[in-house]
Enzyme design. Sequence first.
Site: not given
Length: 291
Positions: A10, A108-109, A150
Site C-alpha cells: 500500500t 523481507a519486511d 495490508t
Amino acid sequence: MLLAIDVGNTNISFGVLEGEVLQHHLRCESARSRTADEYAVLVRQMLDLRRVDLARIDSAIIASVVPTLTDTMVGLVERAFGIEPLVVGPGIKTGMAILYENPREVGADRIVNAVAAHEWMKRSPEPAPPPEPGRGDHAASGVIVVDFGTATTFDCVTPKGEYLGGVIAPGIQISAEALFSRAARLSRVEIALPPRVVGRNPVHSMQSGIVYGYAGLVDGLVNRLRRELGYPCRVIATGGLARLIAPQTETIEVVDDDLTLTGLRLIYERNAERGSGSSLHPPAAGGGGQG
C-alpha cells in the site's frame, strides 16, 4: 546518512537515519506505474522540503514485498543519490536464523521486523511476562511482532533470536472494504474507535466490529501462539493502524511506528563491511541544511 526504504503493498516508507537516530520518516503510495526517474524526483523533493542535505546520504538499504517495485527502488537510489543500495534478500546477513520451511518464501519486511523486535526485547527494561505454571521459573522470552499492514501478520522469534514463522490474516482495510462492497445497505465508514462496543447505529456498529473485532483477533492469536510455543513471549506492534487497535488489546505491550526502519538499519550495519552502499558516481548536491 543512511536511506532506508520499506516497500509495502500500500505505501512506501523512506527513513533517513544518522547513526541510530531516525531523522526523517516519509511515506508515499506504492504506485507500480511510476518509473525510477519519477520516484527519484519525488523523493528528492520530499527530502528537500525537510531541508535534508542530499549530498550526505551515502548509503541505502531496501526491503520490498512488491517485486515489480524492487528494481524501481534500486534505480531511484542510483539516480537520485549515486549509490548502490543493499537489497534485503537471499545471501544478506541478518544475524537471525530462519526456521521457515522455505526461507525464500518469507517476506523481507517480516524478517526485518523480527530483527528489530528481537533487538528491542534485548534492550527493553520492562520485565518479561512470568512463565506459565509448570514451565520453569526462569524461562527465556521470545517475541511476537504484530504488523497492521495490508495484511495483519504475526511473526514469532524464539528466545535464541531465531525466526520461527507466524500467521498471516487479512488486513483491517481489506476486510472493511470487503464488507462495504458486498453488503448493499452498508456504506463506507471511517475506521475509528466507536463510543461503545454496542453500536446503536450502522456506523458505530461497523466501527465496533472492525476495531474490537480485530483487537479480539489479536488477543486470541497471541494467546494461542504463546500456548503452542511454550515459552513467554513479549508483543510489539507496528503498522498504520497499530495505534488504533493496540490500546484495545490485552496483549500488545508497545507500538513502534518505525520498527521496520530500525530493522533495516540493523541489517545494514551487519552488512556494512561487505561494501554495500558503494558509490556509483558523485552524489548530486541538493537540500538546504542538515538532515
